[in-house]
Design a protein around this motif. Structure first.
Motif, PDB file in Angstrom:
ATOM      1  N   ALA A  45      60.956  11.874 -10.578  1.00  0.00           N
ATOM      2  CA  ALA A  45      60.438  12.752  -9.526  1.00  0.00           C
ATOM      3  C   ALA A  45      60.722  12.192  -8.138  1.00  0.00           C
ATOM      4  CB  ALA A  45      58.936  12.962  -9.719  1.00  0.00           C
ATOM      5  N   ASP A  46      60.693  10.860  -8.005  1.00  0.00           N
ATOM      6  CA  ASP A  46      60.841  10.223  -6.699  1.00  0.00           C
ATOM      7  C   ASP A  46      62.295  10.075  -6.266  1.00  0.00           C
ATOM      8  OD1 ASP A  46      58.626   9.704  -5.188  1.00  0.00           O
ATOM      9  OD2 ASP A  46      58.460   7.605  -5.708  1.00  0.00           O
ATOM     10  N   PHE A  47      63.197   9.881  -7.212  1.00  0.00           N
ATOM     11  CA  PHE A  47      64.565   9.541  -6.823  1.00  0.00           C
ATOM     12  C   PHE A  47      65.637  10.372  -7.511  1.00  0.00           C
ATOM     13  CE2 PHE A  47      68.400   6.803  -7.296  1.00  0.00           C
ATOM     14  CZ  PHE A  47      68.777   6.818  -5.973  1.00  0.00           C
ATOM     15  N   PHE A  48      65.674  10.374  -8.824  1.00  0.00           N
ATOM     16  CA  PHE A  48      66.811  10.960  -9.511  1.00  0.00           C
ATOM     17  C   PHE A  48      66.883  12.481  -9.372  1.00  0.00           C
ATOM     18  CE2 PHE A  48      66.256   6.837 -11.563  1.00  0.00           C
ATOM     19  CZ  PHE A  48      67.550   6.344 -11.428  1.00  0.00           C
ATOM     20  N   ALA A  49      65.748  13.165  -9.532  1.00  0.00           N
ATOM     21  CA  ALA A  49      65.777  14.629  -9.407  1.00  0.00           C
ATOM     22  C   ALA A  49      66.060  15.077  -7.970  1.00  0.00           C
ATOM     23  CB  ALA A  49      64.474  15.232  -9.925  1.00  0.00           C
ATOM     24  N   PRO A  50      65.336  14.605  -6.953  1.00  0.00           N
ATOM     25  CA  PRO A  50      65.643  15.064  -5.595  1.00  0.00           C
ATOM     26  C   PRO A  50      66.972  14.536  -5.063  1.00  0.00           C
ATOM     27  CG  PRO A  50      63.916  13.393  -5.537  1.00  0.00           C
ATOM     28  CD  PRO A  50      64.127  13.752  -6.968  1.00  0.00           C
ATOM     29  N   GLY A  51      67.448  13.409  -5.584  1.00  0.00           N
ATOM     30  CA  GLY A  51      68.701  12.836  -5.091  1.00  0.00           C
ATOM     31  C   GLY A  51      69.928  13.291  -5.835  1.00  0.00           C
ATOM     32  N   ARG A  52      69.783  14.263  -6.726  1.00  0.00           N
ATOM     33  CA  ARG A  52      70.860  14.645  -7.633  1.00  0.00           C
ATOM     34  C   ARG A  52      72.170  15.002  -6.912  1.00  0.00           C
ATOM     35  NH1 ARG A  52      70.288  15.934 -12.767  1.00  0.00           N
ATOM     36  NH2 ARG A  52      68.045  16.245 -12.457  1.00  0.00           N
ATOM     37  N   ALA A  53      72.102  15.778  -5.850  1.00  0.00           N
ATOM     38  CA  ALA A  53      73.337  16.204  -5.165  1.00  0.00           C
ATOM     39  C   ALA A  53      74.087  15.018  -4.581  1.00  0.00           C
ATOM     40  CB  ALA A  53      73.000  17.213  -4.061  1.00  0.00           C
ATOM     41  N   LEU A  54      73.357  14.064  -4.019  1.00  0.00           N
ATOM     42  CA  LEU A  54      74.010  12.913  -3.401  1.00  0.00           C
ATOM     43  C   LEU A  54      74.496  11.924  -4.453  1.00  0.00           C
ATOM     44  CD1 LEU A  54      74.845  11.747  -0.711  1.00  0.00           C
ATOM     45  CD2 LEU A  54      72.576  10.740  -0.469  1.00  0.00           C
ATOM     46  N   LEU A  55      73.791  11.805  -5.572  1.00  0.00           N
ATOM     47  CA  LEU A  55      74.253  10.959  -6.662  1.00  0.00           C
ATOM     48  C   LEU A  55      75.589  11.453  -7.210  1.00  0.00           C
ATOM     49  CD1 LEU A  55      70.864  10.409  -8.500  1.00  0.00           C
ATOM     50  CD2 LEU A  55      72.269   8.590  -7.515  1.00  0.00           C
ATOM     51  N   ALA A  56      75.812  12.759  -7.149  1.00  0.00           N
ATOM     52  CA  ALA A  56      77.064  13.339  -7.648  1.00  0.00           C
ATOM     53  C   ALA A  56      78.185  13.286  -6.623  1.00  0.00           C
ATOM     54  CB  ALA A  56      76.820  14.793  -8.072  1.00  0.00           C
ATOM     55  N   ALA A  57      77.867  12.953  -5.364  1.00  0.00           N
ATOM     56  CA  ALA A  57      78.844  13.084  -4.287  1.00  0.00           C
ATOM     57  C   ALA A  57      79.720  11.859  -4.100  1.00  0.00           C
ATOM     58  CB  ALA A  57      78.119  13.400  -2.973  1.00  0.00           C
ATOM     59  N   ALA A  58      79.193  10.662  -4.381  1.00  0.00           N
ATOM     60  CA  ALA A  58      79.924   9.431  -4.088  1.00  0.00           C
ATOM     61  C   ALA A  58      79.297   8.279  -4.876  1.00  0.00           C
ATOM     62  CB  ALA A  58      79.867   9.114  -2.586  1.00  0.00           C
TER      63      ALA A  58
END
Length: 464
Positions: free
Chosen positions: A199-212
């Motif tokens: 909830a704190d990192f992986f779900a909200p950060g999903r777009a940026l985790l996929a970007a670079a």
């Protein structure tokens, strides 16, 4: 150039596996790329399945290796956790990894394409302090995207199309349950298990985790007494050690410390990432083992910095920046400088704190954006702790305060800040040691611009 190591065993495994069918693949809960020592790239996946997903590298498919076994994150026990909640949700997950060989052209995990390293890194996103605060008496409205905008910040940063993302630490903040009378965070997971991490990192950060690909610094929220178990399972760039993974408090002395490492950027430039999670902002008592631990960190930073001409250091705790507090009775604002524990340990080896070959320090910890530059030979400092966690609201001055400095012997020549605004910072290389820095709000709009030349920086406006 970003170099990958330990590729032989992987290549052999891929050759043996070929394109053999591995059956239907359950999409992982998270899949991303972590950059470690010497630029080695690792694909990471976190899955609720009991076996690791398949990874396909340039057409050859094999299962990913297990990093941390399937299961819930165990509670450390009262007295060994900053917030002990034995009934906090901790869904079982499996953490997986695979080294990506140098020169790979296409990588995907269970059909999801992963971003690859670039030999010349020219576009960097810098973020930090991204979690939603639920602890003690401070509760952020995690369900409100205005009060907790990390997902929006991450999407806007991804749209900027970075070559690399640098996170300066503090990913996990949901430590205590949301109060029953607080609808803004009602239903939020909490504790140190996967549910809160997701909830704190992986779900909200999903777009940026996929970007670079990502370079990840460890914050004080990732010590063993806090989110360290998840940090080791999911994010740390070093090899996973089941004997020092923060599960056993007796091994905290090892698990709360990791060696610095360098990430080449191309063009005789590099990042040097160092772990300051377990420092003490009040300073260390005589005989504290951390004095020698951080002295050794400094020596390793110094050795790494000799490898390249242009060095940008990355950690969580600022050494050359101001924070501010306001007296509730008098309304007087008091400025404070960098971390006292690190100043004590590093200062015993070099009065500048960091080796003279360090040009820039990127940090977080203070929940604002800030830039400082010095007339002395100290590195320029950027603080980017403004990507999601409840913001600091006490303003810094528009001009450098006369006679005040955030670090011993440092003479301030420029100061810029943004208080009470969420966003992200970008760095675009314009020369061997020159960068264009832009401060973006949560929607990606430019709010301030700065230029960096060697150790010095200047920004367009002193206060956003």
């Amino acid at each position: 150039m970003l170099l990958q190591s330990r590729t032989g065993a992987l290549a052999a495994a891929l050759l043996l596996a070929g394109c053999a069918g591995l059956g239907p693949q359950q999409p992982p809960a998270a899949a991303f790329v972590v950059i470690g020592a010497d630029g080695a790239a690792q694909a990471r996946a976190i899955t609720t399945a009991r076996s690791c997903p398949a990874i396909t590298i340039d057409g050859r498919t094999a299962p990913m290796a297990v990093r941390a076994p399937f299961g819930p994150i165990p509670a450390r026990g009262k007295g060994h956790s900053a917030s002990f909640h034995p009934d906090a949700p901790s869904s079982p997950v499996l953490s997986c990894e695979t080294t990506i060989p140098a020169g790979s052209m296409h990588v995907e995990v269970a059909g999801q394409a992963l971003p690859l390293s670039k030999a010349e890194v020219t576009r960097i996103v810098v973020i930090g302090d991204t979690g939603c605060r639920l602890k003690g008496k401070e509760f952020q409205d995690c369900n409100d995207p205005t009060a907790y905008p990390f997902a929006r910040v991450a999407a806007s940063a991804a749209a900027w199309k970075p070559d690399l993302v640098v996170h300066v630490g503090d990913y996990h903040y949901r430590e205590d349950p949301c109060p029953a009378d607080r609808p803004g965070c009602a239903g939020s997971p909490y504790g140190y298990g996967w549910d809160a991490w997701n909830a704190d990192f992986f779900a909200p950060g999903r777009a940026l985790l996929a970007a670079a690909p990502w370079v990840l610094a460890r914050g004080n929220h990732e010590t063993c007494a806090r989110g360290g178990q998840g940090w080791w399972r999911f994010l740390d760039a070093h090899a996973y050690d089941p004997a020092a993974n923060c599960d056993d408090p007796a091994a905290d002395g090892r698990a709360d410390y990791t060696d610095p490492y360098a990430v080449p950027l191309g063009g005789d430039a590099q990042l040097i990432v160092f772990d300051t999670a377990d420092t003490n902002w009040k300073g260390f008592a005589p005989g504290d083992a951390r004095i020698q631990r951080y002295a050794e960190t400094w020596r390793k930073i110094d050795r790494l910095a000799r490898q390249r001409r242009h060095n940008i250091a990355v950690d969580h705790h600022p050494l050359y920046a101001f924070g501010a507090t306001r007296d509730a009775k008098t309304d007087a604002v008091t400025l404070f400088g960098g971390d006292a524990g690190l100043t004590q340990a590093f200062g015993a080896l070099d009065p500048r704190l960091l080796p003279s070959s360090i040009d820039v320090l990127l940090s977080g910890h203070v929940h604002l954006w800030e830039q400082t530059s010095f007339a002395t030979d100290h590195p320029t400092q950027f603080v980017a702790g403004f990507a999601g966690t409840a913001e600091d609201i006490v303003p810094l001055p528009r001009t450098p305060p006369a006679g005040q400095s955030p670090a011993p012997g440092a003479v301030l020549e420029a100061l810029s800040s943004w208080i009470d605004g969420f966003g992200f910072m970008t760095m675009e290389r314009t020369g061997p040691d020159t960068w264009r820095v832009v401060v973006h709000d949560r929607d990606g709009r430019e709010r301030n611009t700065c230029t960096v030349t060697g150790r010095h920086s200047r920004c367009a406006v002193p206060q956003v």
